[in-house]
Design an enzyme around this catalytic site. Sequence first.
Site, mmCIF file in Angstrom:
data_model
loop_
_atom_site.group_PDB
_atom_site.id
_atom_site.type_symbol
_atom_site.label_atom_id
_atom_site.label_comp_id
_atom_site.label_asym_id
_atom_site.label_seq_id
_atom_site.Cartn_x
_atom_site.Cartn_y
_atom_site.Cartn_z
ATOM 1 N N PHE A 180 37.787 37.243 47.385
ATOM 2 C CA PHE A 180 38.009 36.436 46.184
ATOM 3 C C PHE A 180 36.704 36.013 45.509
ATOM 4 O O PHE A 180 36.723 35.598 44.352
ATOM 5 C CB PHE A 180 38.808 35.175 46.529
ATOM 6 C CG PHE A 180 40.156 35.458 47.103
ATOM 7 C CD1 PHE A 180 41.250 35.660 46.286
ATOM 8 C CD2 PHE A 180 40.324 35.542 48.475
ATOM 9 C CE1 PHE A 180 42.494 35.945 46.817
ATOM 10 C CE2 PHE A 180 41.569 35.818 49.023
ATOM 11 C CZ PHE A 180 42.658 36.030 48.190
ATOM 12 N N TYR A 188 33.636 40.924 32.330
ATOM 13 C CA TYR A 188 34.334 40.516 33.550
ATOM 14 C C TYR A 188 35.361 41.575 33.947
ATOM 15 O O TYR A 188 35.415 42.021 35.107
ATOM 16 C CB TYR A 188 35.018 39.165 33.343
ATOM 17 C CG TYR A 188 36.009 38.818 34.431
ATOM 18 C CD1 TYR A 188 35.591 38.670 35.752
ATOM 19 C CD2 TYR A 188 37.367 38.654 34.135
ATOM 20 C CE1 TYR A 188 36.498 38.361 36.749
ATOM 21 C CE2 TYR A 188 38.272 38.339 35.127
ATOM 22 C CZ TYR A 188 37.838 38.196 36.434
ATOM 23 O OH TYR A 188 38.741 37.898 37.421
ATOM 24 N N GLY A 213 33.595 26.779 44.801
ATOM 25 C CA GLY A 213 34.609 26.349 45.746
ATOM 26 C C GLY A 213 34.355 24.941 46.252
ATOM 27 O O GLY A 213 33.332 24.311 45.943
ATOM 28 N N LEU A 241 30.208 27.853 48.119
ATOM 29 C CA LEU A 241 30.572 26.540 47.568
ATOM 30 C C LEU A 241 29.971 26.278 46.191
ATOM 31 O O LEU A 241 29.897 25.140 45.747
ATOM 32 C CB LEU A 241 30.187 25.400 48.534
ATOM 33 C CG LEU A 241 30.829 25.474 49.920
ATOM 34 C CD1 LEU A 241 30.412 24.270 50.756
ATOM 35 C CD2 LEU A 241 32.352 25.552 49.832
ATOM 36 N N THR A 270 42.179 41.702 38.353
ATOM 37 C CA THR A 270 42.556 40.931 37.164
ATOM 38 C C THR A 270 43.290 41.774 36.135
ATOM 39 O O THR A 270 43.047 42.982 36.001
ATOM 40 C CB THR A 270 41.296 40.334 36.508
ATOM 41 O OG1 THR A 270 41.652 39.676 35.295
ATOM 42 C CG2 THR A 270 40.275 41.415 36.187
ATOM 43 N N LYS A 273 35.416 44.198 37.412
ATOM 44 C CA LYS A 273 36.503 44.356 38.372
ATOM 45 C C LYS A 273 36.989 45.800 38.423
ATOM 46 O O LYS A 273 37.357 46.316 39.491
ATOM 47 C CB LYS A 273 37.655 43.415 38.019
ATOM 48 C CG LYS A 273 37.359 41.953 38.291
ATOM 49 C CD LYS A 273 37.259 41.669 39.790
ATOM 50 C CE LYS A 273 37.163 40.193 40.080
ATOM 51 N NZ LYS A 273 37.178 39.885 41.528
ATOM 52 N N ARG A 282 51.919 34.061 27.385
ATOM 53 C CA ARG A 282 51.251 34.568 28.586
ATOM 54 C C ARG A 282 52.201 34.494 29.781
ATOM 55 O O ARG A 282 53.151 33.720 29.810
ATOM 56 C CB ARG A 282 49.981 33.761 28.886
ATOM 57 C CG ARG A 282 48.904 33.881 27.819
ATOM 58 C CD ARG A 282 48.313 35.284 27.761
ATOM 59 N NE ARG A 282 47.257 35.404 26.763
ATOM 60 C CZ ARG A 282 47.429 35.838 25.521
ATOM 61 N NH1 ARG A 282 48.658 36.168 25.105
ATOM 62 N NH2 ARG A 282 46.423 35.951 24.689
#
Length: 339
Positions: A74, A142, A37, A34, A118, A146, A222
């Site tokens: 996620f 980032y 989230g 959290l 991503t 990934k 995009r």
Amino acid sequence: MARYLVTGGAGYVGSHVVLALLNRGDDVVVLDNLRQGHREAVSPGAELVVGDLADHKLLRDTLARGQFDGVLHFAALSLVGESMRDPMRYIAENLSHTMWLADAAVRAGVRRFVLSSTAALFGLPTRIPIDEAEQVAPVSAYGESKLMAERGLEWADRIHGLRSASLRYFNAAGADPGGRLGEDHNPETHLIPNAVNAVLGLGPPLTVFGTDYDTPDGTAIRDYVHVADLADAHLRVLDKLVDGPSCRYNVGSGTGASVMEVIAAVERAAGRPVPHTLGPRREGDPPVLVASNERLRQETGWSPRLGALDDIVGTAYAWRARNPSGYKGMAVKKEAVSA
């Protein structure tokens, strides 16, 4: 009925995937700290375990509570700009958490794993639309984190048989068409919610970064994919892993929209102008990023049902207009009803 563990299931994309799993009758356990989230984003019917992936005992204990048919991951640090200021944290946390989760899944006898990846893996692509054969060359920590997570999952498959699907999103956008869920980040870095906030007076005027690109209106283009369509893609690859090998897919609408086209769509939804100013380009921003989704279509039967820009923007605007304080406001409403 299948049973799944969803890490980060209280976040934007994760919560929409949880809703989709519940809607088809699956049993869902959400693990979320959290930090980003929202408790209110976890749909009724899902069990919420509040905790962090760094808590290895909690992770093992959660997976030990009955057999899970798969894990959807996620939970991650996901701000590109922040990753360039603190690259070690991003790489260490995103990679280690994915590997700890994969290890725990293997030990618990879980056979399927879906990774939220991503399009930032591609850096500055050599061709448009971007397909899965495009070279991976991240230009952010980032994106690098990934890519390393994807490579780690290759080894989990090779050595332990943990089949995985890596979904390389382009720009997730929109909100649950039923109005139950939406996008609520702090800070908010995405174009569509920032344009919506600007037109609703909930945020500052929007800044358009760059008006001299080699595009029809001079602004960057995009690929926006509706979050409900993105959720559907997760369910399809999860099912494909039952009998199929590990896989990677680019997930986008297959079409592009410029910044000015997004602003125009928000204006149509709101019925009034979006306050905005024009600014210089941001370093490293390519003029066009659009996905090829042909492999995902051919191998899973997926297709975007809410692919039109007005559908995407319309759901985003409707949710935010009803929830100007986001999930925080929804929590206050619940407390008032309880009182």
